[in-house]
Design an enzyme around this catalytic site. Structure first.
Site, PDB file in Angstrom:
ATOM      1  N   VAL A   1       0.860  -1.182   0.000  1.00  0.00           N
ATOM      2  CA  VAL A   1       0.000   0.000   0.000  1.00  0.00           C
ATOM      3  C   VAL A   1       0.896   1.231   0.000  1.00  0.00           C
ATOM      4  O   VAL A   1       1.767   1.375   0.850  1.00  0.00           O
ATOM      5  CB  VAL A   1      -0.946   0.007   1.228  1.00  0.00           C
TER       6      VAL A   1
ATOM      7  N   ALA B   1       4.465   4.127   2.970  1.00  0.00           N
ATOM      8  CA  ALA B   1       3.974   2.889   2.348  1.00  0.00           C
ATOM      9  C   ALA B   1       4.091   1.756   3.363  1.00  0.00           C
ATOM     10  O   ALA B   1       4.702   1.923   4.423  1.00  0.00           O
ATOM     11  CB  ALA B   1       4.799   2.560   1.114  1.00  0.00           C
ATOM     12  N   LYS B   2       3.514   0.638   3.073  1.00  0.00           N
ATOM     13  CA  LYS B   2       3.701  -0.561   3.908  1.00  0.00           C
ATOM     14  C   LYS B   2       3.360  -1.780   3.072  1.00  0.00           C
ATOM     15  O   LYS B   2       2.510  -1.708   2.184  1.00  0.00           O
ATOM     16  CB  LYS B   2       2.768  -0.516   5.129  1.00  0.00           C
ATOM     17  N   GLY B   3       4.034  -2.883   3.353  1.00  0.00           N
ATOM     18  CA  GLY B   3       3.753  -4.122   2.638  1.00  0.00           C
ATOM     19  C   GLY B   3       3.606  -5.267   3.614  1.00  0.00           C
ATOM     20  O   GLY B   3       4.069  -5.182   4.755  1.00  0.00           O
TER      21      GLY B   3
END
Ligand code: NAD
Length: 441
Positions: free
Chosen positions: A81, A126-128
Protein backbone atom coordinates in the site's frame (compact mmCIF):
# COMPACT_ATOMS: atom_id res chain seq x y z
CA UNK A 1 -15.64 -5.41 22.78
CA UNK A 2 -14.99 -1.70 22.69
CA UNK A 3 -17.74 0.54 21.42
CA UNK A 4 -17.73 4.11 20.12
CA UNK A 5 -17.72 6.81 22.72
CA UNK A 6 -16.00 9.46 20.70
CA UNK A 7 -17.74 12.16 18.72
CA UNK A 8 -15.66 13.23 15.79
CA UNK A 9 -15.94 16.71 14.27
CA UNK A 10 -18.40 17.20 11.44
CA UNK A 11 -15.48 17.64 9.04
CA UNK A 12 -14.33 14.08 9.82
CA UNK A 13 -17.81 12.75 9.11
CA UNK A 14 -18.01 14.82 5.90
CA UNK A 15 -14.74 13.46 4.54
CA UNK A 16 -15.78 9.88 5.25
CA UNK A 17 -19.06 10.50 3.47
CA UNK A 18 -17.35 12.13 0.49
CA UNK A 19 -14.90 9.25 0.06
CA UNK A 20 -17.74 6.72 0.29
CA UNK A 21 -16.48 5.11 3.50
CA UNK A 22 -18.83 4.21 6.33
CA UNK A 23 -17.02 4.98 9.55
CA UNK A 24 -16.49 1.82 11.61
CA UNK A 25 -15.25 2.49 15.12
CA UNK A 26 -13.46 -0.88 15.37
CA UNK A 27 -11.59 -0.28 12.13
CA UNK A 28 -8.00 0.78 12.87
CA UNK A 29 -7.63 2.52 9.51
CA UNK A 30 -10.80 4.57 10.09
CA UNK A 31 -9.71 5.45 13.64
CA UNK A 32 -6.31 6.60 12.41
CA UNK A 33 -7.69 8.69 9.54
CA UNK A 34 -10.28 10.25 11.88
CA UNK A 35 -7.55 11.35 14.31
CA UNK A 36 -5.43 12.79 11.49
CA UNK A 37 -8.46 14.67 10.14
CA UNK A 38 -8.99 16.12 13.60
CA UNK A 39 -5.40 17.39 13.52
CA UNK A 40 -6.17 18.84 10.07
CA UNK A 41 -9.11 20.71 11.60
CA UNK A 42 -6.89 22.18 14.29
CA UNK A 43 -4.55 23.44 11.58
CA UNK A 44 -7.41 24.52 9.30
CA UNK A 45 -5.80 22.91 6.25
CA UNK A 46 -7.63 23.03 2.89
CA UNK A 47 -10.38 20.54 2.14
CA UNK A 48 -8.37 19.05 -0.77
CA UNK A 49 -5.60 17.93 1.61
CA UNK A 50 -8.10 16.20 3.89
CA UNK A 51 -9.47 14.30 0.89
CA UNK A 52 -6.00 13.32 -0.35
CA UNK A 53 -4.78 12.11 3.04
CA UNK A 54 -7.89 10.05 3.80
CA UNK A 55 -7.07 7.27 1.30
CA UNK A 56 -3.84 5.65 0.02
CA UNK A 57 -2.78 6.54 -3.51
CA UNK A 58 -2.24 2.90 -4.53
CA UNK A 59 -3.20 -0.47 -3.07
CA UNK A 60 -1.54 -3.47 -4.74
CA UNK A 61 -2.59 -7.05 -4.11
CA UNK A 62 -0.20 -9.80 -5.16
CA UNK A 63 -0.39 -13.59 -5.19
CA UNK A 64 2.92 -15.45 -5.17
CA UNK A 65 3.09 -19.17 -6.09
CA UNK A 66 6.09 -20.75 -4.35
CA UNK A 67 7.50 -24.29 -4.50
CA UNK A 68 7.97 -25.84 -1.06
CA UNK A 69 10.87 -28.12 -0.13
CA UNK A 70 8.67 -31.23 -0.49
CA UNK A 71 7.76 -30.35 -4.11
CA UNK A 72 4.26 -29.05 -3.27
CA UNK A 73 3.18 -25.50 -4.17
CA UNK A 74 1.61 -22.81 -2.01
CA UNK A 75 0.06 -19.50 -3.00
CA UNK A 76 0.89 -16.53 -0.73
CA UNK A 77 -1.15 -13.34 -0.65
CA UNK A 78 0.73 -10.06 -0.35
CA UNK A 79 -0.06 -6.36 -0.25
CA UNK A 80 1.84 -3.16 -0.93
CA UNK A 81 0.00 0.00 0.00
CA UNK A 82 1.46 3.35 -1.10
CA UNK A 83 -0.23 6.06 0.89
CA UNK A 84 1.38 9.35 -0.12
CA UNK A 85 4.55 10.53 -1.90
CA UNK A 86 4.34 14.31 -1.83
CA UNK A 87 7.54 14.50 0.27
CA UNK A 88 9.55 11.90 -1.69
CA UNK A 89 9.60 8.20 -2.63
CA UNK A 90 7.21 5.89 -0.78
CA UNK A 91 8.92 4.25 2.22
CA UNK A 92 7.84 1.53 4.61
CA UNK A 93 8.46 -1.96 5.93
CA UNK A 94 7.42 -5.37 4.63
CA UNK A 95 5.84 -7.64 7.19
CA UNK A 96 5.60 -11.45 7.12
CA UNK A 97 2.81 -12.56 9.45
CA UNK A 98 0.07 -15.19 9.43
CA UNK A 99 -2.66 -12.72 10.31
CA UNK A 100 -2.59 -9.83 7.83
CA UNK A 101 -5.50 -7.63 6.82
CA UNK A 102 -5.53 -4.98 4.09
CA UNK A 103 -6.92 -2.31 6.45
CA UNK A 104 -4.03 -2.95 8.84
CA UNK A 105 -1.50 -2.47 6.02
CA UNK A 106 -3.33 0.71 4.96
CA UNK A 107 -3.10 2.02 8.53
CA UNK A 108 0.61 1.28 8.74
CA UNK A 109 1.16 3.07 5.41
CA UNK A 110 -0.59 6.23 6.66
CA UNK A 111 1.47 6.12 9.84
CA UNK A 112 4.62 6.00 7.69
CA UNK A 113 3.49 9.14 5.85
CA UNK A 114 3.01 10.83 9.24
CA UNK A 115 6.30 9.52 10.67
CA UNK A 116 8.43 10.68 7.73
CA UNK A 117 6.73 14.08 7.73
CA UNK A 118 7.19 14.53 11.48
CA UNK A 119 10.90 13.69 11.20
CA UNK A 120 11.18 15.89 8.05
CA UNK A 121 12.60 13.00 6.00
CA UNK A 122 12.27 13.28 2.20
CA UNK A 123 10.02 10.20 2.01
CA UNK A 124 6.35 9.39 1.69
CA UNK A 125 4.55 6.51 3.38
CA UNK A 126 3.97 2.89 2.35
CA UNK A 127 3.70 -0.56 3.91
CA UNK A 128 3.75 -4.12 2.64
CA UNK A 129 2.79 -7.48 4.05
CA UNK A 130 2.64 -11.14 3.12
CA UNK A 131 0.27 -13.56 4.80
CA UNK A 132 2.71 -16.21 6.02
CA UNK A 133 4.14 -17.46 9.29
CA UNK A 134 7.87 -17.18 8.50
CA UNK A 135 8.71 -19.50 11.40
CA UNK A 136 6.95 -22.28 9.48
CA UNK A 137 9.16 -21.97 6.35
CA UNK A 138 12.68 -23.29 5.71
CA UNK A 139 15.40 -20.81 4.73
CA UNK A 140 15.12 -21.91 1.09
CA UNK A 141 11.34 -21.49 1.08
CA UNK A 142 11.66 -18.01 2.62
CA UNK A 143 14.18 -17.04 -0.04
CA UNK A 144 11.98 -18.30 -2.91
CA UNK A 145 8.95 -16.48 -1.48
CA UNK A 146 10.95 -13.25 -1.10
CA UNK A 147 12.39 -13.42 -4.63
CA UNK A 148 8.96 -14.17 -6.09
CA UNK A 149 7.43 -11.26 -4.17
CA UNK A 150 10.15 -8.87 -5.34
CA UNK A 151 9.75 -9.92 -8.93
CA UNK A 152 5.94 -9.61 -8.68
CA UNK A 153 6.30 -6.09 -7.26
CA UNK A 154 8.48 -5.28 -10.31
CA UNK A 155 8.59 -1.57 -11.08
CA UNK A 156 6.19 -0.80 -8.23
CA UNK A 157 9.31 -0.61 -6.06
CA UNK A 158 12.63 1.12 -6.78
CA UNK A 159 15.25 3.34 -5.11
CA UNK A 160 13.54 6.46 -6.49
CA UNK A 161 9.98 5.25 -6.18
CA UNK A 162 9.16 2.91 -3.28
CA UNK A 163 11.70 1.57 -0.79
CA UNK A 164 10.76 -1.34 1.51
CA UNK A 165 12.51 -2.22 4.79
CA UNK A 166 12.28 -4.92 7.49
CA UNK A 167 9.31 -5.09 9.85
CA UNK A 168 7.69 -7.83 11.95
CA UNK A 169 8.82 -11.25 10.67
CA UNK A 170 11.38 -9.90 8.16
CA UNK A 171 15.07 -9.11 8.62
CA UNK A 172 18.34 -8.07 6.98
CA UNK A 173 18.71 -11.42 5.15
CA UNK A 174 15.27 -10.99 3.56
CA UNK A 175 16.23 -7.45 2.51
CA UNK A 176 19.45 -8.83 0.94
CA UNK A 177 17.40 -11.30 -1.15
CA UNK A 178 15.03 -8.51 -2.20
CA UNK A 179 17.89 -6.23 -3.23
CA UNK A 180 19.67 -9.04 -5.12
CA UNK A 181 16.50 -9.96 -7.04
CA UNK A 182 15.82 -6.33 -7.90
CA UNK A 183 19.42 -5.70 -9.05
CA UNK A 184 19.23 -8.68 -11.44
CA UNK A 185 16.44 -7.07 -13.44
CA UNK A 186 17.59 -3.43 -13.04
CA UNK A 187 18.80 -1.43 -16.06
CA UNK A 188 22.64 -1.45 -16.33
CA UNK A 189 22.72 2.33 -15.81
CA UNK A 190 21.25 2.07 -12.30
CA UNK A 191 22.84 -1.19 -11.10
CA UNK A 192 25.28 0.64 -8.78
CA UNK A 193 22.58 2.44 -6.80
CA UNK A 194 19.91 -0.27 -7.27
CA UNK A 195 20.69 -1.78 -3.87
CA UNK A 196 19.01 1.32 -2.44
CA UNK A 197 15.70 -0.32 -3.41
CA UNK A 198 15.49 -1.61 0.17
CA UNK A 199 16.98 -0.51 3.48
CA UNK A 200 17.80 -2.55 6.57
CA UNK A 201 20.24 -4.63 4.51
CA UNK A 202 23.25 -6.44 6.08
CA UNK A 203 26.22 -4.16 6.69
CA UNK A 204 28.38 -6.09 4.19
CA UNK A 205 25.84 -5.55 1.40
CA UNK A 206 25.05 -1.84 1.55
CA UNK A 207 23.53 -1.70 5.03
CA UNK A 208 24.21 1.12 7.46
CA UNK A 209 25.98 1.10 10.78
CA UNK A 210 23.38 1.46 13.50
CA UNK A 211 20.35 0.34 11.43
CA UNK A 212 19.62 -2.79 13.48
CA UNK A 213 19.40 -0.91 16.77
CA UNK A 214 18.05 2.30 15.20
CA UNK A 215 14.42 2.06 16.30
CA UNK A 216 15.43 1.33 19.90
CA UNK A 217 18.14 3.98 19.83
CA UNK A 218 15.76 6.61 18.48
CA UNK A 219 13.29 5.79 21.25
CA UNK A 220 16.00 6.25 23.88
CA UNK A 221 16.83 9.70 22.43
CA UNK A 222 13.14 10.67 22.61
CA UNK A 223 12.98 9.55 26.24
CA UNK A 224 16.14 11.51 27.08
CA UNK A 225 14.48 14.60 25.64
CA UNK A 226 10.98 14.24 27.11
CA UNK A 227 11.27 12.43 30.46
CA UNK A 228 13.03 15.21 32.42
CA UNK A 229 10.02 17.52 31.89
CA UNK A 230 7.86 14.79 33.43
CA UNK A 231 10.16 14.61 36.44
CA UNK A 232 11.44 11.12 35.48
CA UNK A 233 15.15 10.19 35.41
CA UNK A 234 15.94 7.79 32.57
CA UNK A 235 18.75 6.03 34.44
CA UNK A 236 16.47 5.27 37.38
CA UNK A 237 13.32 4.12 35.58
CA UNK A 238 11.68 0.75 35.85
CA UNK A 239 9.85 -0.53 32.80
CA UNK A 240 8.12 -3.46 31.16
CA UNK A 241 8.17 -4.55 27.53
CA UNK A 242 5.79 -6.37 25.20
CA UNK A 243 7.80 -8.00 22.43
CA UNK A 244 11.44 -8.96 22.46
CA UNK A 245 12.16 -8.98 18.74
CA UNK A 246 14.27 -6.42 16.90
CA UNK A 247 12.76 -3.35 18.55
CA UNK A 248 12.05 -4.76 22.03
CA UNK A 249 15.43 -6.43 22.48
CA UNK A 250 17.31 -3.29 21.40
CA UNK A 251 15.24 -1.10 23.70
CA UNK A 252 16.14 -3.59 26.46
CA UNK A 253 19.87 -3.54 25.75
CA UNK A 254 20.11 0.23 25.28
CA UNK A 255 18.09 1.04 28.41
CA UNK A 256 20.20 -1.46 30.37
CA UNK A 257 23.26 0.57 29.38
CA UNK A 258 21.53 3.61 30.92
CA UNK A 259 20.92 1.76 34.20
CA UNK A 260 17.14 1.29 33.79
CA UNK A 261 15.42 -1.66 35.44
CA UNK A 262 13.57 -4.11 33.14
CA UNK A 263 11.02 -5.73 35.44
CA UNK A 264 8.75 -7.70 33.10
CA UNK A 265 8.66 -8.90 29.48
CA UNK A 266 5.89 -10.59 27.50
CA UNK A 267 6.03 -12.05 24.00
CA UNK A 268 4.09 -14.64 22.00
CA UNK A 269 5.52 -17.46 24.17
CA UNK A 270 4.60 -16.06 27.62
CA UNK A 271 5.45 -13.46 30.26
CA UNK A 272 8.36 -13.26 32.73
CA UNK A 273 9.12 -11.09 35.77
CA UNK A 274 12.01 -10.23 38.07
CA UNK A 275 11.64 -7.41 40.61
CA UNK A 276 15.43 -6.99 40.80
CA UNK A 277 15.72 -6.63 37.01
CA UNK A 278 16.00 -8.88 33.95
CA UNK A 279 19.39 -9.00 32.22
CA UNK A 280 18.54 -7.68 28.73
CA UNK A 281 21.64 -9.11 27.03
CA UNK A 282 21.16 -12.60 28.48
CA UNK A 283 17.48 -12.51 27.55
CA UNK A 284 18.41 -11.54 23.98
CA UNK A 285 20.63 -14.65 23.80
CA UNK A 286 17.88 -16.82 25.22
CA UNK A 287 15.31 -15.50 22.70
CA UNK A 288 17.73 -16.01 19.82
CA UNK A 289 18.30 -19.62 20.93
CA UNK A 290 14.76 -20.64 21.83
CA UNK A 291 12.52 -18.25 19.86
CA UNK A 292 10.87 -16.57 22.86
CA UNK A 293 11.15 -15.37 26.47
CA UNK A 294 9.53 -18.49 27.93
CA UNK A 295 11.94 -20.66 29.92
CA UNK A 296 14.36 -17.83 30.80
CA UNK A 297 15.71 -19.10 34.09
CA UNK A 298 16.73 -15.73 35.61
CA UNK A 299 13.07 -14.62 35.95
CA UNK A 300 9.82 -16.24 36.99
CA UNK A 301 6.89 -16.94 34.70
CA UNK A 302 3.81 -14.79 35.30
CA UNK A 303 0.32 -14.59 33.84
CA UNK A 304 -0.70 -12.03 31.23
CA UNK A 305 -2.82 -10.31 33.89
CA UNK A 306 0.14 -10.07 36.29
CA UNK A 307 2.30 -8.74 33.47
CA UNK A 308 -0.07 -5.85 32.74
CA UNK A 309 -0.48 -5.08 36.45
CA UNK A 310 3.27 -4.85 37.18
CA UNK A 311 4.09 -1.44 38.70
CA UNK A 312 6.59 0.35 36.45
CA UNK A 313 7.47 3.89 35.37
CA UNK A 314 7.38 3.10 31.65
CA UNK A 315 5.23 0.58 29.83
CA UNK A 316 6.68 -0.09 26.37
CA UNK A 317 4.71 -2.13 23.82
CA UNK A 318 7.06 -3.33 21.04
CA UNK A 319 4.99 -6.08 19.40
CA UNK A 320 1.78 -5.80 17.36
CA UNK A 321 -1.10 -3.36 16.85
CA UNK A 322 -3.99 -2.80 19.25
CA UNK A 323 -2.66 -5.00 22.05
CA UNK A 324 -3.48 -2.39 24.70
CA UNK A 325 -7.24 -2.26 24.84
CA UNK A 326 -9.38 -0.80 27.60
CA UNK A 327 -9.34 -4.03 29.61
CA UNK A 328 -5.52 -4.08 29.66
CA UNK A 329 -5.29 -0.32 30.25
CA UNK A 330 -7.43 -0.68 33.38
CA UNK A 331 -4.85 -3.09 34.81
CA UNK A 332 -1.79 -1.05 33.89
CA UNK A 333 0.22 0.63 36.62
CA UNK A 334 2.65 3.02 34.91
CA UNK A 335 3.43 6.72 34.50
CA UNK A 336 4.16 6.79 30.77
CA UNK A 337 3.08 4.56 27.89
CA UNK A 338 5.86 4.63 25.30
CA UNK A 339 4.70 3.29 21.94
CA UNK A 340 7.57 1.43 20.30
CA UNK A 341 5.20 -0.69 18.19
CA UNK A 342 2.96 0.90 15.59
CA UNK A 343 -0.62 1.65 16.73
CA UNK A 344 -0.45 -0.55 19.87
CA UNK A 345 -3.15 1.38 21.79
CA UNK A 346 -6.89 1.49 21.09
CA UNK A 347 -8.53 4.95 21.26
CA UNK A 348 -10.59 4.00 24.32
CA UNK A 349 -7.52 2.69 26.14
CA UNK A 350 -5.67 5.91 25.34
CA UNK A 351 -8.55 8.05 26.55
CA UNK A 352 -8.72 6.07 29.78
CA UNK A 353 -4.97 6.33 30.40
CA UNK A 354 -4.83 10.08 29.68
CA UNK A 355 -7.71 10.63 32.10
CA UNK A 356 -5.81 8.64 34.73
CA UNK A 357 -2.81 10.95 34.24
CA UNK A 358 -0.67 8.52 32.23
CA UNK A 359 1.28 10.27 29.46
CA UNK A 360 1.08 8.54 26.06
CA UNK A 361 4.05 9.00 23.72
CA UNK A 362 2.94 8.12 20.18
CA UNK A 363 4.64 5.65 17.86
CA UNK A 364 5.17 8.08 14.98
CA UNK A 365 7.56 9.91 17.27
CA UNK A 366 8.97 7.08 19.41
CA UNK A 367 9.80 4.55 16.68
CA UNK A 368 10.90 6.96 13.92
CA UNK A 369 14.55 6.02 14.52
CA UNK A 370 14.18 3.00 12.19
CA UNK A 371 13.09 4.95 9.15
CA UNK A 372 15.55 7.74 9.95
CA UNK A 373 18.55 5.41 9.78
CA UNK A 374 16.93 3.78 6.73
CA UNK A 375 17.10 7.24 5.17
CA UNK A 376 20.79 7.43 6.11
CA UNK A 377 21.35 4.00 4.51
CA UNK A 378 19.57 5.08 1.30
CA UNK A 379 21.65 8.25 1.23
CA UNK A 380 24.90 6.32 1.73
CA UNK A 381 23.92 3.91 -1.08
CA UNK A 382 23.29 6.82 -3.47
CA UNK A 383 26.65 8.37 -2.65
CA UNK A 384 28.59 5.07 -2.34
CA UNK A 385 29.61 6.09 1.17
CA UNK A 386 29.82 4.31 4.55
CA UNK A 387 29.36 6.46 7.61
CA UNK A 388 30.78 5.30 10.94
CA UNK A 389 28.57 4.36 13.89
CA UNK A 390 29.22 7.58 15.84
CA UNK A 391 28.28 9.68 12.82
CA UNK A 392 25.01 7.76 12.36
CA UNK A 393 24.15 8.06 16.07
CA UNK A 394 24.85 11.79 16.16
CA UNK A 395 22.69 12.42 13.08
CA UNK A 396 19.92 10.19 14.47
CA UNK A 397 19.93 12.02 17.78
CA UNK A 398 19.53 15.36 16.03
CA UNK A 399 16.48 14.13 14.08
CA UNK A 400 14.83 12.52 17.12
CA UNK A 401 15.38 15.50 19.43
CA UNK A 402 14.03 17.94 16.84
CA UNK A 403 10.98 15.75 16.25
CA UNK A 404 10.28 15.50 19.99
CA UNK A 405 10.52 19.29 20.32
CA UNK A 406 8.18 19.76 17.36
CA UNK A 407 5.59 17.57 19.09
CA UNK A 408 5.99 19.38 22.41
CA UNK A 409 5.52 22.72 20.69
CA UNK A 410 2.34 21.60 18.95
CA UNK A 411 0.97 20.15 22.21
CA UNK A 412 1.47 23.58 23.79
CA UNK A 413 0.05 25.47 20.80
CA UNK A 414 -3.18 23.48 20.67
CA UNK A 415 -3.26 22.35 24.30
CA UNK A 416 -3.70 18.77 23.12
CA UNK A 417 -2.28 15.30 23.76
CA UNK A 418 1.00 14.15 22.23
CA UNK A 419 -0.66 11.98 19.57
CA UNK A 420 -2.77 14.84 18.21
CA UNK A 421 0.28 17.12 18.45
CA UNK A 422 2.44 14.67 16.47
CA UNK A 423 -0.18 14.40 13.71
CA UNK A 424 -0.49 18.20 13.63
CA UNK A 425 3.31 18.60 13.36
CA UNK A 426 3.35 16.10 10.48
CA UNK A 427 0.33 17.55 8.67
CA UNK A 428 1.59 21.10 8.94
CA UNK A 429 4.70 20.11 6.97
CA UNK A 430 2.72 18.12 4.38
CA UNK A 431 0.34 21.04 3.96
CA UNK A 432 3.22 23.46 3.38
CA UNK A 433 4.71 21.21 0.70
CA UNK A 434 1.34 20.80 -1.07
CA UNK A 435 0.88 24.59 -0.98
CA UNK A 436 4.39 25.16 -2.40
CA UNK A 437 3.97 22.58 -5.14
CA UNK A 438 0.52 23.87 -6.05
CA UNK A 439 -2.18 21.77 -7.64
CA UNK A 440 -1.97 19.69 -10.80
CA UNK A 441 -3.73 19.35 -13.16
P1 NAD B 1 9.89 -8.64 15.43
O1 NAD B 1 9.22 -9.61 14.51
O2 NAD B 1 11.36 -8.60 15.48
O3 NAD B 1 9.33 -8.85 16.92
C1 NAD B 1 7.97 -8.91 17.19
C2 NAD B 1 7.80 -9.27 18.66
O4 NAD B 1 6.39 -9.29 18.95
C3 NAD B 1 8.33 -10.66 19.03
O5 NAD B 1 9.03 -10.60 20.24
C4 NAD B 1 7.06 -11.49 19.21
O6 NAD B 1 7.21 -12.53 20.16
C5 NAD B 1 6.11 -10.43 19.75
N1 NAD B 1 4.72 -10.84 19.61
C6 NAD B 1 4.09 -11.29 18.51
N2 NAD B 1 2.82 -11.64 18.81
C7 NAD B 1 2.66 -11.40 20.12
C8 NAD B 1 1.59 -11.54 21.04
N3 NAD B 1 0.41 -12.02 20.64
N4 NAD B 1 1.78 -11.21 22.35
C9 NAD B 1 2.98 -10.72 22.76
N5 NAD B 1 4.02 -10.55 21.94
C10 NAD B 1 3.87 -10.88 20.64
O7 NAD B 1 9.29 -7.19 15.03
P2 NAD B 1 9.95 -5.77 15.29
O8 NAD B 1 10.70 -5.39 14.07
O9 NAD B 1 10.62 -5.76 16.60
O10 NAD B 1 8.64 -4.84 15.30
C11 NAD B 1 7.87 -4.65 16.49
C12 NAD B 1 6.95 -3.45 16.31
O11 NAD B 1 7.74 -2.29 16.03
C13 NAD B 1 5.96 -3.53 15.15
O12 NAD B 1 4.81 -2.80 15.46
C14 NAD B 1 6.71 -2.83 14.02
O13 NAD B 1 5.83 -2.36 13.01
C15 NAD B 1 7.33 -1.71 14.80
N6 NAD B 1 8.49 -1.08 14.17
C16 NAD B 1 9.59 -1.80 13.82
C17 NAD B 1 10.69 -1.16 13.27
C18 NAD B 1 11.95 -1.89 12.94
O14 NAD B 1 12.95 -1.21 12.62
N7 NAD B 1 12.01 -3.20 13.02
C19 NAD B 1 10.65 0.23 13.05
C20 NAD B 1 9.52 0.94 13.42
C21 NAD B 1 8.45 0.27 13.99
Amino acid sequence: METADQNYTSSVNDIFEETGATFEYQNLFHQTIASILEACDLLEVPHRLKLIISQPKNELMIHCPVEMDDGSWRLFKGYRVQHNNVLGPYKGGIRYHADIKLDEVKTLSVLMTMKCALARLPFGGAKGAVRVDPRGLSKGELMRLTRRLTSALGSNIGPDYDIPAPDVGTNAQIMAWMADTYIHSAEPSIKVTARGVVTGKPLEFGGSEGREKATGQGLVYVLEELLPDMGIELDQVSYSLIGYGNVGSWVGRLLAARGANLKAVMDHTGAIYNEAGIDAEQLAWHVQKTGGVKGFTEACEISEQAFYSTAVDLFIPAALEQMIDLEHAEKMNCKVLVEAANAPTTPRAEKYLLKKGVEVLPAILCNAGGVTVSYFEWKQNRQSESWDAEDVDARLKKVMVRSARRVNKMAERFDCGMRMASYAAAMEHINTVYELRGSFP
